[in-house]
Design a protein around this motif. Structure first.
Motif, mmCIF file in Angstrom:
data_model
loop_
_atom_site.group_PDB
_atom_site.id
_atom_site.type_symbol
_atom_site.label_atom_id
_atom_site.label_comp_id
_atom_site.label_asym_id
_atom_site.label_seq_id
_atom_site.Cartn_x
_atom_site.Cartn_y
_atom_site.Cartn_z
ATOM 1 N N GLU A 73 40.529 26.615 8.230
ATOM 2 C CA GLU A 73 40.275 26.915 6.904
ATOM 3 C C GLU A 73 39.842 25.412 6.520
ATOM 4 N N LYS B 181 33.388 37.540 6.389
ATOM 5 C CA LYS B 181 34.269 38.138 5.816
ATOM 6 C C LYS B 181 35.513 38.175 6.813
ATOM 7 N N ASP C 171 36.733 39.436 1.381
ATOM 8 C CA ASP C 171 36.630 38.072 1.153
ATOM 9 C C ASP C 171 37.611 37.031 1.183
ATOM 10 N N ASP C 172 38.750 37.625 0.745
ATOM 11 C CA ASP C 172 40.008 36.842 0.893
ATOM 12 C C ASP C 172 41.067 37.562 1.767
ATOM 13 N N TYR D 192 43.974 38.625 0.928
ATOM 14 C CA TYR D 192 44.816 39.317 0.349
ATOM 15 C C TYR D 192 44.786 40.630 -0.613
#
Length: 117
Positions: free
Chosen positions: A5, A61, A79-80, A82
């Motif tokens: 990341e 993704k 996309d995230d 969470y």
């Protein structure tokens, strides 16, 4: 799972949290295995336990296998990390009235599914 990341290694794991009354899916994050962050996963696909994060992104993704209806296995994207919504059924029970109880075994480059009745 290990992810890169923004040039930094970060490790994620999904787990089922239990409050004594109810369950929910959560995400564990660490960069150093000394400090950890635990976050509740949100969205319509997180209503049941049984979520397993893929070891890499697909088309940019994040991806998971989830058992959101306690019967079928779904492939879901986010996309995230969470918020998880929707999904597509990828495995249904073989026999009516049964359910897919699947063990997901992860290795950094290999995924294996076992155990759907």
């Amino acid at each position: 799972m290990e992810f890169d990341e923004a040039g930094q290694r970060i490790y994620y794991a999904t787990y089922t949290a239990y409050t004594g009354r109810s369950i929910r899916s959560e995400l564990l994050e660490t960069r150093d295995f000394v400090t950890f962050r635990m976050s509740q996963l949100t969205g319509s696909a997180t209503i049941n336990k049984g979520m397993a994060l893929f070891p890499r992104r697909i088309a940019g993704k994040y991806a998971m296998i989830a058992r959101q209806d306690n019967e079928n296995l779904y492939l879901i994207y986010s996309d995230d990390l969470y918020s998880w919504n929707g999904g597509q059924v990828i495995l249904k029970p073989k026999f009516p009235g049964s359910s897919c109880r699947s063990a997901i075994v992860a290795h950094p480059s290999i995924w294996m599914r076992a155990g759907c009745c």
